[in-house]
Scaffold this motif. Structure first.
Motif, PDB file in Angstrom:
ATOM      1  N   MET A  19       0.844  -1.195   0.000  1.00  0.00           N
ATOM      2  CA  MET A  19       0.000   0.000   0.000  1.00  0.00           C
ATOM      3  C   MET A  19       0.870   1.230   0.000  1.00  0.00           C
ATOM      4  O   MET A  19       1.877   1.282   0.692  1.00  0.00           O
ATOM      5  CB  MET A  19      -0.876   0.010   1.267  1.00  0.00           C
ATOM      6  CG  MET A  19      -1.811   1.206   1.314  1.00  0.00           C
ATOM      7  SD  MET A  19      -2.134   1.762   2.980  1.00  0.00           S
ATOM      8  CE  MET A  19      -0.604   2.531   3.396  1.00  0.00           C
ATOM      9  N   SER A  20       0.496   2.199  -0.772  1.00  0.00           N
ATOM     10  CA  SER A  20       1.287   3.409  -0.819  1.00  0.00           C
ATOM     11  C   SER A  20       0.365   4.594  -0.689  1.00  0.00           C
ATOM     12  O   SER A  20      -0.739   4.600  -1.223  1.00  0.00           O
ATOM     13  CB  SER A  20       2.042   3.473  -2.145  1.00  0.00           C
ATOM     14  OG  SER A  20       2.564   4.753  -2.336  1.00  0.00           O
ATOM     15  N   LEU A  21       0.810   5.583   0.056  1.00  0.00           N
ATOM     16  CA  LEU A  21       0.020   6.792   0.173  1.00  0.00           C
ATOM     17  C   LEU A  21       0.505   7.820  -0.819  1.00  0.00           C
ATOM     18  O   LEU A  21       0.302   9.002  -0.652  1.00  0.00           O
ATOM     19  CB  LEU A  21       0.112   7.340   1.610  1.00  0.00           C
ATOM     20  CG  LEU A  21      -0.702   6.553   2.629  1.00  0.00           C
ATOM     21  CD1 LEU A  21      -0.484   7.086   4.012  1.00  0.00           C
ATOM     22  CD2 LEU A  21      -2.187   6.610   2.305  1.00  0.00           C
ATOM     23  N   ASP A  22       1.179   7.331  -1.839  1.00  0.00           N
ATOM     24  CA  ASP A  22       1.663   8.231  -2.867  1.00  0.00           C
ATOM     25  C   ASP A  22       0.508   8.984  -3.492  1.00  0.00           C
ATOM     26  O   ASP A  22      -0.609   8.465  -3.611  1.00  0.00           O
ATOM     27  CB  ASP A  22       2.401   7.415  -3.938  1.00  0.00           C
ATOM     28  CG  ASP A  22       3.092   8.273  -4.957  1.00  0.00           C
ATOM     29  OD1 ASP A  22       4.237   8.647  -4.704  1.00  0.00           O
ATOM     30  OD2 ASP A  22       2.458   8.588  -5.979  1.00  0.00           O
ATOM     31  N   LEU A  23       0.763  10.192  -3.908  1.00  0.00           N
ATOM     32  CA  LEU A  23      -0.275  11.039  -4.477  1.00  0.00           C
ATOM     33  C   LEU A  23      -0.971  10.361  -5.643  1.00  0.00           C
ATOM     34  O   LEU A  23      -2.175  10.504  -5.854  1.00  0.00           O
ATOM     35  CB  LEU A  23       0.373  12.348  -4.935  1.00  0.00           C
ATOM     36  CG  LEU A  23      -0.532  13.568  -4.963  1.00  0.00           C
ATOM     37  CD1 LEU A  23      -1.136  13.843  -3.614  1.00  0.00           C
ATOM     38  CD2 LEU A  23       0.256  14.763  -5.436  1.00  0.00           C
ATOM     39  N   LEU A  80      -1.753   7.333  -6.049  1.00  0.00           N
ATOM     40  CA  LEU A  80      -2.772   6.406  -5.595  1.00  0.00           C
ATOM     41  C   LEU A  80      -4.064   7.158  -5.329  1.00  0.00           C
ATOM     42  O   LEU A  80      -5.143   6.715  -5.658  1.00  0.00           O
ATOM     43  CB  LEU A  80      -2.291   5.687  -4.323  1.00  0.00           C
ATOM     44  CG  LEU A  80      -3.289   4.678  -3.755  1.00  0.00           C
ATOM     45  CD1 LEU A  80      -3.397   3.475  -4.665  1.00  0.00           C
ATOM     46  CD2 LEU A  80      -2.859   4.230  -2.382  1.00  0.00           C
ATOM     47  N   PHE A  81      -3.928   8.338  -4.723  1.00  0.00           N
ATOM     48  CA  PHE A  81      -5.115   9.126  -4.460  1.00  0.00           C
ATOM     49  C   PHE A  81      -5.810   9.492  -5.778  1.00  0.00           C
ATOM     50  O   PHE A  81      -7.003   9.395  -5.900  1.00  0.00           O
ATOM     51  CB  PHE A  81      -4.740  10.436  -3.743  1.00  0.00           C
ATOM     52  CG  PHE A  81      -4.500  10.261  -2.285  1.00  0.00           C
ATOM     53  CD1 PHE A  81      -3.440  10.882  -1.677  1.00  0.00           C
ATOM     54  CD2 PHE A  81      -5.348   9.482  -1.510  1.00  0.00           C
ATOM     55  CE1 PHE A  81      -3.219  10.736  -0.322  1.00  0.00           C
ATOM     56  CE2 PHE A  81      -5.134   9.331  -0.157  1.00  0.00           C
ATOM     57  CZ  PHE A  81      -4.064   9.968   0.445  1.00  0.00           C
ATOM     58  N   LEU A 104      -9.571   7.346  -5.260  1.00  0.00           N
ATOM     59  CA  LEU A 104     -10.292   8.007  -4.179  1.00  0.00           C
ATOM     60  C   LEU A 104     -10.807   9.383  -4.571  1.00  0.00           C
ATOM     61  O   LEU A 104     -11.912   9.758  -4.189  1.00  0.00           O
ATOM     62  CB  LEU A 104      -9.388   8.121  -2.941  1.00  0.00           C
ATOM     63  CG  LEU A 104      -9.158   6.801  -2.209  1.00  0.00           C
ATOM     64  CD1 LEU A 104      -8.148   6.992  -1.112  1.00  0.00           C
ATOM     65  CD2 LEU A 104     -10.443   6.257  -1.654  1.00  0.00           C
TER      66      LEU A 104
END
Lengths: 337, 148
Positions: B1-5, B7-8, B12
């Motif tokens: 899982m990555s909270l990299d931009l 992914l957003f 999402l």
């Protein structure tokens, strides 16, 4: 370290089983929030629904902070600016979560509290840490070594001051805007933002306090012994002072003069002859203990800091003993001018 | 899982933007203008493509909901051309956000667009883009000076 534990409801309706699977040492200090979520996800300590809820709230926080950044003028920003704001938000949230008792508690709070609230708490923590950094900076200035070394003076006079003028906790909390030329004997790694500055200043303060036990003129002559124009070099003063002090102690000589004559260095060569790197390390660890006791620097942080310099130092001494270049580590003082 | 931009931006943001657009049907419905979920998704896709080409990013509904709110009472928008007009207005908005060098705020750019769309352009998106807004962009870039 978090161990596993279980709780059983008093009325016996069901078990509340709480596994604390996340180990503190696996978490990044620089990217605490991201690594906490990552570990929780890998270890099934957070459900997909909970994770999505956190991510959605992070998006909302991003949108709000982007609006603040643009002062309400524009809802879109350049991608690199957005990435910086996101990193800043995560750093700030991470600062608060780090202040919890352990990662398990941090994770529970992350699941329970709104991200916006965690962020606000993080801003409070940031302000507290800034106060700590300012206090440490004043302590560094008060204990500074009297030396002509340019990088040392420039870092203290200007480079660190820039941090307090330009640090932006709202949109660049993860950055450390400073010109730090002076390299510490034990570099600060794995930290960011205001925490990096706190650790840098703490280390520098300890180095200053150690050097303050010695006459500044003596230190100056030792540094000139290393290189006559040491004022222009990117060199750590504390490390050289420590090395010479260790050398003098091993020879059972008064450490405060710091000077090691060519015959002293010859004696050291004999003392270290055929010693392994590990036994050199042990010898200098013992010597460090003696020196810190003599100098009345009994706080555990001094011991930890000096010990941290010893592995590399032992390796260099071992190599120099074999190559006959110990005088590059244990330097004779330059003649008095 | 990555909270990299990235992914957003991939899932999402779209999800959040679509739900915000659908919520606006409550307001625009009074003017007889309602979007289906598919049309809302198309608007979000149009916005994504426009942002991508201008190297920008936006969160939530961003300007889509503002464009909807500003233009829903235009006399030149009817249920038959509602979705198509919104798509073009979004493209025009981001194009001229860049062409005016980010100097004009979102609010003012939309106000300018609405004024010309309802007025001089009489509902023509072509005139809005190629004539009126073009003049303003050239003014900001110093390529044109209105005659005294």
């Amino acid at each position: 370290m978090i161990g596993e534990y279980r709780e059983r409801e008093v009325d016996g309706v069901g078990n509340i089983e709480k596994h604390s699977k996340i180990k503190a040492e696996q978490l990044s200090q620089e990217f605490y929030f991201q690594s906490l979520l990552q570990e929780a996800h890998v270890k099934d300590a957070i459900s997909d629904g909970e994770l999505e809820a956190v991510q959605m709230q992070c998006l909302k926080l991003m949108a709000e902070n982007t609006e603040r950044y643009n002062k309400g003028r524009s809802s879109s920003i350049r991608v690199e600016t957005a990435q910086a704001i996101m990193a800043s938000n995560f750093y700030t949230i991470g600062l608060y979560l780090k202040s919890r008792t352990d990662p398990a508690s941090a994770l529970e709070e992350l699941k329970r509290e709104p991200i916006a609230w965690l962020y606000e708490q993080g801003l409070h923590v940031t302000k507290q840490k800034l106060r700590v950094a300012r206090y440490l900076y004043l302590a560094v200035v008060k204990t500074r070594i009297q030396t002509p070394n340019y990088s040392y003076n420039e870092t203290i006079n200007n480079g660190i001051k820039i941090f307090f003028q330009q640090y932006n906790p709202d949109f660049e909390a993860h950055e450390t805007p400073a010109f730090i030329d002076y390299q510490l004997a034990v570099p600060v790694t794995g930290w960011a933002g205001v925490e990096y500055m706190i650790y840098y200043l703490h280390h520098l303060h300890m180095e200053n306090q150690f050097c303050a036990r010695f006459d500044s003129t003596v230190i100056h002559r030792i540094m000139q012994g290393y290189h006559i124009s040491y004022q222009d070099l990117l060199i750590n003063i504390f490390e050289q002072v420590l090395q010479n002090a260790l050398g003098r102690l091993v020879l059972d000589k008064d450490i405060l003069t710091l000077n090691l004559s060519p015959s002293d260095i010859g004696e050291l060569k004999t003392a270290l002859h055929n010693k392994s790197q590990e036994s050199i390390y042990s010898l200098f660890q013992w010597a460090a203990d003696m020196i810190l006791e003599f100098l009345a620097l009994t706080d555990q942080s001094f011991k930890s800091y000096v010990y941290a310099t010893l592995p590399d130092m032992a390796a260099r001494i071992h190599s120099a003993a074999i190559n006959g270049t110990l005088q590059t580590i244990f330097v004779p003082a330059a003649p008095a001018s | 899982m990555s909270l990299d931009l990235m992914l957003f931006t991939s899932s999402l943001i779209q999800k959040q933007a679509v739900s915000e657009i659908m919520r606006l049907n409550e307001t625009t419905g009074r003017h007889g203008l309602v979007l289906t979920e598919q049309q809302a998704i198309e608007l979000v896709n149009t916005r994504s493509q426009s942002l991508s080409s201008t190297l920008r990013i936006e969160f939530g509904g961003g300007v889509i909901d503002k464009i909807i709110t500003v233009f829903c009472d235009s006399p030149h928008i009817v249920p038959g051309n509602y979705a198509e007009t919104l798509n073009e207005l979004i493209e025009i908005f981001y194009y001229y956000k860049n062409e005016t060098l980010d100097i004009i705020s979102d609010h003012n750019l939309m106000k300018i667009m609405k004024t010309f769309f309802d007025g001089e352009c009489q509902g023509s998106l072509e005139l809005l883009k190629s004539r009126e807004l073009n003049k303003i962009a050239r003014l900001y870039k110093g390529e044109w000076c209105p005659e005294a």
